[in-house]
Design a protein around this motif. Sequence first.
Motif, PDB file in Angstrom:
ATOM      1  N   TYR A  86      42.313  45.321  35.053  1.00 43.78           N
ATOM      2  CA  TYR A  86      42.498  46.333  36.104  1.00 43.78           C
ATOM      3  C   TYR A  86      43.621  47.266  35.720  1.00 43.78           C
ATOM      4  O   TYR A  86      44.667  46.822  35.236  1.00 43.78           O
ATOM      5  CB  TYR A  86      42.833  45.672  37.442  1.00 43.78           C
ATOM      6  CG  TYR A  86      41.646  44.976  38.046  1.00 43.78           C
ATOM      7  CD1 TYR A  86      40.692  45.686  38.749  1.00 43.78           C
ATOM      8  CD2 TYR A  86      41.478  43.612  37.886  1.00 43.78           C
ATOM      9  CE1 TYR A  86      39.590  45.048  39.284  1.00 43.78           C
ATOM     10  CE2 TYR A  86      40.377  42.964  38.416  1.00 43.78           C
ATOM     11  CZ  TYR A  86      39.442  43.694  39.122  1.00 43.78           C
ATOM     12  OH  TYR A  86      38.359  43.067  39.640  1.00 43.78           O
ATOM     13  N   HIS A 119      27.333  41.119  41.326  1.00 42.56           N
ATOM     14  CA  HIS A 119      27.538  42.033  42.455  1.00 42.56           C
ATOM     15  C   HIS A 119      27.254  43.467  42.023  1.00 42.56           C
ATOM     16  O   HIS A 119      27.457  43.854  40.875  1.00 42.56           O
ATOM     17  CB  HIS A 119      28.929  41.904  43.080  1.00 42.56           C
ATOM     18  CG  HIS A 119      30.093  42.162  42.146  1.00 42.56           C
ATOM     19  ND1 HIS A 119      30.032  42.033  40.789  1.00 42.56           N
ATOM     20  CD2 HIS A 119      31.363  42.531  42.416  1.00 42.56           C
ATOM     21  CE1 HIS A 119      31.209  42.314  40.263  1.00 42.56           C
ATOM     22  NE2 HIS A 119      32.027  42.623  41.228  1.00 42.56           N
ATOM     23  N   HIS A 161      29.892  48.577  39.441  1.00 45.67           N
ATOM     24  CA  HIS A 161      30.036  48.220  40.856  1.00 45.67           C
ATOM     25  C   HIS A 161      31.313  48.827  41.404  1.00 45.67           C
ATOM     26  O   HIS A 161      32.119  49.399  40.662  1.00 45.67           O
ATOM     27  CB  HIS A 161      30.063  46.697  41.032  1.00 45.67           C
ATOM     28  CG  HIS A 161      31.239  46.044  40.386  1.00 45.67           C
ATOM     29  ND1 HIS A 161      31.216  45.554  39.099  1.00 45.67           N
ATOM     30  CD2 HIS A 161      32.510  45.810  40.833  1.00 45.67           C
ATOM     31  CE1 HIS A 161      32.396  45.042  38.790  1.00 45.67           C
ATOM     32  NE2 HIS A 161      33.206  45.189  39.823  1.00 45.67           N
ATOM     33  N   GLU A 163      38.409  49.321  36.784  1.00 46.39           N
ATOM     34  CA  GLU A 163      38.237  48.051  36.074  1.00 46.39           C
ATOM     35  C   GLU A 163      37.300  48.285  34.892  1.00 46.39           C
ATOM     36  O   GLU A 163      36.332  49.047  35.003  1.00 46.39           O
ATOM     37  CB  GLU A 163      37.601  46.998  37.003  1.00 46.39           C
ATOM     38  CG  GLU A 163      37.320  45.655  36.323  1.00 46.39           C
ATOM     39  CD  GLU A 163      36.557  44.667  37.211  1.00 46.39           C
ATOM     40  OE1 GLU A 163      35.788  45.115  38.099  1.00 46.39           O
ATOM     41  OE2 GLU A 163      36.721  43.455  37.012  1.00 46.39           O
ATOM     42  N   SER A 208      34.224  49.986  38.833  1.00 45.62           N
ATOM     43  CA  SER A 208      34.212  49.136  37.641  1.00 45.62           C
ATOM     44  C   SER A 208      33.170  49.603  36.639  1.00 45.62           C
ATOM     45  O   SER A 208      32.050  49.968  36.994  1.00 45.62           O
ATOM     46  CB  SER A 208      33.913  47.690  38.045  1.00 45.62           C
ATOM     47  OG  SER A 208      33.965  46.861  36.898  1.00 45.62           O
ATOM     48  N   HIS A 245      38.535  49.451  43.797  1.00 46.12           N
ATOM     49  CA  HIS A 245      38.294  49.880  42.418  1.00 46.12           C
ATOM     50  C   HIS A 245      36.835  50.243  42.177  1.00 46.12           C
ATOM     51  O   HIS A 245      35.944  49.808  42.900  1.00 46.12           O
ATOM     52  CB  HIS A 245      38.725  48.810  41.409  1.00 46.12           C
ATOM     53  CG  HIS A 245      37.872  47.566  41.392  1.00 46.12           C
ATOM     54  ND1 HIS A 245      38.152  46.449  42.133  1.00 46.12           N
ATOM     55  CD2 HIS A 245      36.753  47.250  40.685  1.00 46.12           C
ATOM     56  CE1 HIS A 245      37.248  45.511  41.894  1.00 46.12           C
ATOM     57  NE2 HIS A 245      36.382  45.966  41.015  1.00 46.12           N
TER      58      HIS A 245
END
Length: 310
Positions: A258, A202, A155, A268, A219, A217
């Motif tokens: 992070y 998400h 994501h 991330e 991820s 970010h």
Amino acid sequence: MSMRGVLRLGEVGIRVMDVAAARRHYDEILGLHEVMEGPDGKIYYKAWDEQDYYSIVLNPSDRAGIDYCAFKVYDDATLTALESKIKAFGLDVRHIAAGAHPKSGRRLQFVLPTGHTMQLYAEKEQLGNTLGTLNPGVVPDDGVIRGTHINRLDHALLGGPNLDETTKLFTEVFDFDLSEKLIDHDSGASLAVFLTCSTKPHDIAFVLQPEPNRFHHASFLLESAHDVIKAADRLGKYRVPIDVGPNRHGITRGATIYFFDPSGNRNEVFAEGYVHYPDSPTLMWDTTAMGPAQFAQDNVPRQSFLEVFT
Ligand SMILES: [Fe+2]
């Protein structure tokens, strides 16, 4: 949500200022696989368990940040149907011809109310994950899972204005669910929205920022929280700048770290979290619980996490 519309975040284009340093970070330290370099100097990466040819595109530039995010949709008919809906929502749609992005079919491109460039595509050549499709086994050959043991791109979190309009676009046009939302306790204004097109907590999220087109970010999914700890060992060994060390999010419940690439873009690595179903209620957080919402193991909100964007 029957996974026959928008499937997943399939690609993020990230600007980097030092190609050699970026290569070392994304390839040698994180362990993504470089699959090609374009004549324009762009470098293309995939994680080991992704089937599609690439998911991360590094674009040499004089500034950091995000170029675009691209979602894969189920098929070309889905792309055609979505174009009408996007235009009806009021956004201009640009056509990108097949092949303009390597190994990719045609794309639609438009600008979100947050100022970010987003693309949709239905086709991308597949490279596979080295296991094949007949009796594929469960792990790749020795040495293939490299670096921090990233399975796939998962994501992105983007910063910009107009969160409610963006939420309306994703829920009404793209058929996402609003899985979680952070609001201001006093005004009720939306501060962060978490949107899913799958059973993940998400697939994309947006946080309120006054300036458009900010990048918080991208991820990458690891297999377990144990792998997150092992990734922290590796990031420490190679002196990768850490933003927030191992912790667990309240929002999404992901175990997380992070850190920053050499250009200052935040990455991330994370694992776990809950399963979202289409009948799951939207989980609400407010600013009285900023600590637990962000980092649920120490309940301390991080200023850098709120303020550093590229
Ligand atoms: Fe994240």
